[in-house]
Design a protein around this motif. Structure first.
Motif, short mmCIF file in Angstrom:
data_model
loop_
_atom_site.label_atom_id
_atom_site.label_comp_id
_atom_site.label_asym_id
_atom_site.label_seq_id
_atom_site.Cartn_x
_atom_site.Cartn_y
_atom_site.Cartn_z
N SER A 148 0.82 -1.21 0.00
CA SER A 148 0.00 0.00 0.00
C SER A 148 0.86 1.25 0.00
CB SER A 148 -0.93 0.00 1.22
OG SER A 148 -1.85 -1.06 1.15
N TRP A 149 2.03 1.17 0.63
CA TRP A 149 2.92 2.32 0.60
C TRP A 149 3.34 2.65 -0.83
CZ3 TRP A 149 7.81 3.56 -1.03
CH2 TRP A 149 8.32 4.78 -0.59
N GLN A 150 3.50 1.63 -1.66
CA GLN A 150 3.81 1.87 -3.07
C GLN A 150 2.66 2.59 -3.78
OE1 GLN A 150 6.17 -2.39 -3.63
NE2 GLN A 150 4.84 -1.65 -5.23
N GLN A 151 1.43 2.32 -3.34
CA GLN A 151 0.27 2.93 -3.96
C GLN A 151 0.05 4.36 -3.47
OE1 GLN A 151 -1.44 0.99 -6.18
NE2 GLN A 151 -0.65 -1.03 -5.67
N THR A 152 0.19 4.56 -2.17
CA THR A 152 -0.05 5.88 -1.55
C THR A 152 1.06 6.16 -0.54
OG1 THR A 152 -1.53 4.80 0.03
CG2 THR A 152 -2.55 5.84 -1.88
N PRO A 153 2.25 6.58 -0.99
CA PRO A 153 3.39 6.78 -0.08
C PRO A 153 3.10 7.84 0.99
CG PRO A 153 4.07 6.83 -2.40
CD PRO A 153 2.58 6.89 -2.38
N ALA A 154 3.61 7.57 2.20
CA ALA A 154 3.45 8.51 3.31
C ALA A 154 4.52 8.21 4.36
CB ALA A 154 2.06 8.39 3.93
N GLY A 155 4.86 9.22 5.18
CA GLY A 155 5.79 9.04 6.28
C GLY A 155 7.23 8.81 5.87
N TYR A 156 7.70 9.50 4.84
CA TYR A 156 9.05 9.28 4.31
C TYR A 156 9.67 10.59 3.84
CZ TYR A 156 7.16 10.29 -0.27
OH TYR A 156 6.59 10.95 -1.33
N HIS A 157 10.95 10.54 3.53
CA HIS A 157 11.61 11.58 2.75
C HIS A 157 12.64 10.90 1.85
CE1 HIS A 157 15.12 12.37 5.83
NE2 HIS A 157 15.01 11.11 5.49
N ILE A 158 13.05 11.62 0.80
CA ILE A 158 13.99 11.06 -0.17
C ILE A 158 15.40 11.53 0.15
CG2 ILE A 158 14.59 10.91 -2.61
CD1 ILE A 158 11.98 9.52 -1.87
N VAL A 159 16.31 10.58 0.18
CA VAL A 159 17.72 10.86 0.44
C VAL A 159 18.50 10.51 -0.82
CG1 VAL A 159 19.74 10.27 1.83
CG2 VAL A 159 17.48 10.36 2.88
N GLY A 160 19.39 11.39 -1.27
CA GLY A 160 20.20 11.14 -2.45
C GLY A 160 19.47 11.55 -3.72
N GLU A 161 20.19 11.42 -4.84
CA GLU A 161 19.63 11.81 -6.14
C GLU A 161 19.92 10.74 -7.18
OE1 GLU A 161 21.30 15.57 -7.15
OE2 GLU A 161 20.28 16.66 -5.54
N GLY A 162 19.11 10.77 -8.25
CA GLY A 162 19.33 9.85 -9.37
C GLY A 162 19.27 8.40 -8.95
N LEU A 163 20.25 7.61 -9.41
CA LEU A 163 20.26 6.19 -9.10
C LEU A 163 20.57 5.92 -7.64
CD1 LEU A 163 22.15 4.77 -12.23
CD2 LEU A 163 19.68 4.72 -11.77
N ASN A 164 21.08 6.92 -6.93
CA ASN A 164 21.39 6.76 -5.51
C ASN A 164 20.25 7.19 -4.60
OD1 ASN A 164 24.08 5.81 -5.93
ND2 ASN A 164 24.73 7.92 -6.37
N ALA A 165 19.16 7.64 -5.17
CA ALA A 165 18.03 8.09 -4.36
C ALA A 165 17.35 6.91 -3.67
CB ALA A 165 17.02 8.82 -5.24
N ARG A 166 16.90 7.15 -2.47
CA ARG A 166 16.15 6.12 -1.74
C ARG A 166 15.21 6.80 -0.74
NH1 ARG A 166 18.60 4.63 3.24
NH2 ARG A 166 20.54 5.78 3.66
N ALA A 167 14.14 6.09 -0.43
CA ALA A 167 13.16 6.59 0.53
C ALA A 167 13.52 6.12 1.93
CB ALA A 167 11.76 6.11 0.15
N GLU A 168 13.47 7.03 2.88
CA GLU A 168 13.72 6.69 4.28
C GLU A 168 12.50 7.06 5.11
OE1 GLU A 168 17.24 8.50 5.81
OE2 GLU A 168 18.59 7.12 4.78
N ILE A 169 12.22 6.25 6.11
CA ILE A 169 11.07 6.49 6.98
C ILE A 169 11.34 7.68 7.89
CG2 ILE A 169 9.66 5.55 8.83
CD1 ILE A 169 10.07 2.80 7.67
N THR A 170 10.40 8.60 7.94
CA THR A 170 10.45 9.70 8.91
C THR A 170 9.39 9.51 10.00
OG1 THR A 170 8.97 11.02 7.52
CG2 THR A 170 11.35 11.34 7.23
N ASP A 171 8.34 8.79 9.68
CA ASP A 171 7.26 8.53 10.63
C ASP A 171 6.75 7.11 10.38
OD1 ASP A 171 4.87 8.33 12.09
OD2 ASP A 171 4.34 10.42 11.77
N PHE A 172 7.15 6.17 11.25
CA PHE A 172 6.82 4.77 11.04
C PHE A 172 5.32 4.55 10.97
CE2 PHE A 172 5.79 0.55 12.75
CZ PHE A 172 6.47 -0.25 11.85
N TRP A 173 4.57 5.16 11.88
CA TRP A 173 3.14 4.92 11.92
C TRP A 173 2.42 5.60 10.76
CZ3 TRP A 173 2.01 0.85 14.30
CH2 TRP A 173 2.71 0.47 15.45
#
Length: 464
Positions: A148-173
């Motif tokens: 469901s997170w893939q469908q409606t992402p929430a509680g995250y921020h993006i770290v890095g750019e391009g191929l090095n970008a990744r989503a990190e949790i900022t709010d688990f709940w």
């Protein structure tokens, strides 16, 4: 063939095959809880025989489900390395929670469920049955949360750019309770319970047709009929709520589900039809304004159509999404019809009077499987071209090193292995069904409803 298409086909094949079994485990888990609870409450031998028979079926399904689920984890790394890196923090948390809170609970009590009938007290065994059922439910929670997170992402921020970008949790709940997770969990749970209950209904209909184990098949059929009636009707409301969430957060998917192209216009609801993507037109039997009414409660409210999105941001296989969605709905309607028909005939005391209807119930085991598979394909194909909606395109999520030949080779091997596994599953399932419930007493005792002479029941104070 294109690497992206091959990778998607391989993952669709593996997850589609795997998804036969976890829903059956969840649904059978509930049926085991009901049947064993009735045995403890009444002491009647028919419920003991029924629950011990279905425990054997449950063990077979659980084992195949575990074996087929492992492969998908390797596919994330082999075919979808960029995707795995991008969502690793999100998925890692959800899948770790599944292992700690769900799979450990389920597998920890599974041994008692399967082997502990005459080794532990009846209350302990019943508690273990409940824990296995809850474990399977919790396992579905974390898998659906991750998807469901893939469908409606929430509680995250993006770290890095391009191929090095990744989503990190900022709010688990916030990640866990993302906008679509609760509705999708309820939708999956209900579909899973229907899968297990229809299996019980189907097998007992077959016994009645062949006049085998009739003293057990009749009450068990009625119990499973009540379960499928309640949950098929419940699914109608849960599914409607899920569609509202899709309309709000994934309007392109909703438009594809009903073949609605106009940018902003009153939307029809199709009973059946065909989408001509090239002409951007849908032909078929429809209810004028039906989609507008279901989405907004008014036949005159405009609904966002596919032309409101850039061509590259629309689902690529609109007709496939349309057909899978309507196949799911048709299967759901058929389940509601069969369950209500059965209850009506039961009320009129004619439930077992029609052999043709028992054959229909025997074949009805396919309906929830079709609905579950079609619903899953609708959700995943409708999300395209995004693997994480609005953030990461499917074409960008592939492994850079994997080749088409490698995927084809592994797909052929998986196909062979899965054919062998499925053949083995059907063989063992058929053998257990043919053998039927084990007779733990005389025919007279069973038909009179007397309980088995079990000192454990007396010792633990379980009364009939």
């Amino acid at each position: 063939m294109d690497v992206e298409i091959l990778a998607r086909v391989q993952f669709a094949f593996t997850i589609g095959f795997h998804y036969i079994y976890p829903p059956l485990s969840i649904g059978l888990g509930l049926m085991l809880v009901i049947l064993e609870g009735l045995y403890l409450r009444t002491g009647q031998r028919i419920y003991e025989m029924a629950v011990r028979f279905w425990i054997r079926i449950f063990a077979l399904i659980f084992g195949i489900g575990v074996a087929t689920g492992i492969i998908m984890e390797f596919e994330f790394g082999t075919n979808w390395a960029t995707y795995s890196k991008y969502v690793g923090d999100i998925f890692g948390s959800a899948l770790a929670a599944e292992g700690i809170f769900a799979f450990a609970l389920e597998s920890g009590f599974l041994g008692i469920l399967i082997f502990g009938w005459n080794r532990v007290g009846p209350r302990i065994h019943f508690f273990s049955t409940i824990m296995v059922f809850l474990g399977s439910m919790f396992s579905a929670v974390w898998i659906v949360v991750a998807n469901s997170w893939q469908q409606t992402p929430a509680g995250y921020h993006i770290v890095g750019e391009g191929l090095n970008a990744r989503a990190e949790i900022t709010d688990f709940w916030a990640m866990v309770f993302n906008p679509s997770s609760v509705d999708r969990i309820l939708h999956v749970w209900t579909g899973a319970i229907l899968a297990g209950a229809f299996l019980v209904l189907s097998v007992n209909a077959w016994y009645l047709l062949h006049r085998k184990h009739v003293e057990i098949a009749r009450p068990t059929f009625k119990i499973s009929l009540l379960v499928v009636t309640v949950f098929s009707l419940l699914q109608l409301f849960i599914g409607d709520r899920s569609a509202e969430v899709v309309a709000h957060y994934q309007p392109a998917k909703l438009a594809a589900m009903e073949g609605h192209f106009d940018s902003s216009a009153i939307a029809d609801m199709y009973i059946l039809g065909y989408v001509d993507k090239k002409a951007e037109k849908t032909n078929g039997l429809k209810i004028p304004g039906g989609l507008s009414f279901l989405t907004y409660g008014s036949f005159k409210t405009p609904v966002t159509g596919l032309r409101a999105f850039k061509p590259e941001d629309r689902p690529s296989q609109v007709n496939s999404v349309f057909q899978f969605y309507h196949l799911m709905v048709a299967s759901g309607v058929a389940m509601i019809f069969l369950s209500l028909l059965g209850c009506w005939l039961w009320w009129r005391k004619k439930l077992f009077n029609y052999r043709w209807l028992l054959w229909v119930y025997a074949l009805s085991v396919l309906l929830p499987q079709i609905a579950n598979q079609a619903g899953w394909f609708t959700a995943e194909m409708g999300r395209q071209p995004w693997v994480v909606y609005g953030m990461l395109r499917t074409s960008d999520a592939l492994s850079r090193a994997v080749t088409a030949n490698q995927i084809v080779f592994s797909l052929i091997l998986f196909t062979i292995v899965y054919i062998v596994l499925f053949t083995l599953f059907l063989f063992l399932l058929n053998r257990k069904i043919q053998h039927g419930p084990v007779d733990y007493g005389t025919k007279e005792e069973i038909e009179s409803g007397q309980r088995r002479d079990n000192p454990l029941l007396e010792h633990h104070g379980v009364q009939g």
